[in-house]
Design an enzyme around this catalytic site. Structure first.
Site: not given
Ligand code: BG6
Length: 472
Positions: A165, A370
């Site tokens: 990211e 993700e």
């Molecule tokens: C992504 C990241 O932005 O989203 C993760 O790569 C992150 O590290 C995930 O945990 C979810 O976001 P958040 O802020 O809910 O943890």
């Protein structure tokens, strides 16, 4: 487009899930690991620090066994830079090499393909002190780290991801706790895009080194990509969505795939007096580094309308990545979408739209690194976690992948967030994502015992049927 018959998921589809080192490992300063920016940052109020996380460092065998029980074909995790190079450069920590050797071997024991992210939000604190990504030499620091990784793990790791990211680091760095602001900075936007430029070059160099050292391996970027819709069919809103798409998405992928700056994003930087210094050598490296596939994270789309320039810059609404750029685009809520408990819009159809657009622009295989639902989960007295909301979220996104495959998109795999509960970037462990529940809360480590959620059993069935059985 409606399809009469759906194409199946490929036989070698990577069903798995993801984590990142600082969010799961713990052992933050154990066995020679140096501090990263995550270990020294100011922890958001009401959330846990990162010193223990879910203690994957000491529980990795049990955790990988649970992933194997679900039938994982892949596990995407990141390597902590400071576990390998405690000061960011120079001396290598043998205990760090040993830990990741063990983790990789444990995956391979169960035929789980390790997919390794080289950098996930955890800049070595020692390099932060030396200027972090604002320094041109950060490109060499990252190349050195990459070389150590390829030397030590390249015999077994065939899939690499460069920077997680990068676009979110650039757009919302303070939320993630990673933004380094050098003393005397007068134009913060310019400074941020200079750092961004160094990351683009560092990434290209790492891809080049990977191909030289490991001709069989494959490497790609891992930005957060999602379509930006126009709030209406007004031509001004459509132009605003093109602007935001360029600044949020295509800047990163045009650079990674074609080695060039996106023209709209560049025009935006010119308007902001924020054009980075770019050397001839940088451009040559960017051109020479080529990805083999695109890894990307998808959570939701954004929606924008035209901005007359009078609005305040920054986040607009609950979702940190829904931003307003005065005179460029203004984020608004999408009335067609519902939101999670944490205020993030849910848009499975936008997932299909996003991959269709990416594939037609770049023509490289796509790996979902993700996707997932952050929610409050409850452990019942009899040790169960009923999370139908997560099953529903994942099911609706997996359905869209199959539709995208039928649209002709080359999809390599699905690695949702997250394999196991972990500490969210800024909302603590109360915001859970995993298939595996970990018994701890933000300020009480409790037993750290692992429990299988309902989604664990459901995902096992999905993988067993290669995506054909999505029922509860
Ligand atoms: C992504 C990241 O932005 O989203 C993760 O790569 C992150 O590290 C995930 O945990 C979810 O976001 P958040 O802020 O809910 O943890």
């Amino acid at each position: 487009m409606q399809h009469k018959t759906l194409k199946p998921f490929p036989d070698d589809f990577f069903w798995g899930a993801s984590t990142s080192a600082y969010q799961v490992e713990g052992a933050a300063l154990e066995d020679g690991k140096g501090p990263s920016c995550q270990d020294v940052k100011e922890i958001p109020e009401g959330t846990s620090d990162l010193s223990v996380s879910v203690d994957h460092y000491h529980h990795y065998k049990e955790d990988i066994a649970l992933m194997a029980e679900m039938g994982f074909k892949s596990y995407r995790f990141s390597i902590s830079w400071t576990r390998i190079l405690p000061n960011g450069t120079g001396e290598v920590n043998p205990k760090g090499i040993e830990f990741y050797n063990n983790l990789i071997d444990e995956c391979l024991k169960y035929d789980i393909e390790p997919i390794v992210t080289m950098f996930h939000f955890d800049m070595p604190a020692a390099l932060d002190e030396r200027g972090s990504w604002s320094k041109h030499e950060s490109i060499d620091w990252f190349a050195e780290f990459a070389t150590v990784l390829f030397e030590n793990f390249g015999d077994r790791v065939k899939y690499w991801l460069t920077i997680n990211e990068q676009n979110m680091l650039t757009l919302v760095g303070p939320v993630i706790g990673t933004l380094h602001v050098p003393e005397g900075t007068t134009n913060l936007t310019k400074e941020i895009y200079q750092q961004n430029h160094h990351q683009l070059v560092a990434q290209a160099k790492a891809m080049q080194i990977c191909h030289e050292m490991l001709p069989e391996a494959k490497i790609g970027p891992a930005p957060n990509i999602s379509l930006v819709y126009a709030a209406s069919s007004k031509p001004e809103d459509v132009l605003a969505s093109q602007n935001f798409n360029a600044i949020r998405n295509w800047l990163y992928l045009d650079a990674a795939v074609y080695g060039v700056y996106n023209n709209l994003a560049w025009a935006y930087l010119e308007e902001q007096d924020a054009v980075p210094t770019v050397t001839e050598e940088d451009l040559a490296i960017m051109k020479a580094g080529k990805p083999d596939f695109i890894g990307f994270n998808y959570y939701n789309t954004a929606t924008v309308e035209a901005s007359d320039g009078s609005e305040a810059a920054g986040a607009n609404g609950d979702q940190q990545s829904h931003l307003t750029f005065p005179g460029v685009a203004k984020s608004v809520d999408n009335p067609n979408l519902v939101k999670t408990e944490f205020g993030w819009e849910i848009d499975p159809i936008g997932f299909r739209g996003t991959v269709r657009e990416m594939y037609s622009r770049y023509r490289l295989p796509l790996l979902v690194t993700e996707n997932g639902l952050g929610a409050y989960d409850t452990l019942t007295e009899d040790g169960k976690i009923h999370d139908p909301y997560r099953i529903e979220y994942l099911r609706r996104h997996i359905e869209q992948i199959q539709l995208a495959i039928t649209d002709g998109v080359d999809m390599m795999g699905y690695n949702p967030w997250s394999a196991i509960d972990l500490i969210s970037t800024h909302e603590g462990i109360k915001k859970r994502y995993g298939f595996i529940y970990v018994d701890r809360d933000d300020f009480d480590l409790k037993t750290l015992k692992r429990y299988r959620k309902d989604s664990f059993f459901w995902y096992k069935k999905v993988i067993e049927s290669n995506g054909q059985d999505l029922t509860d």
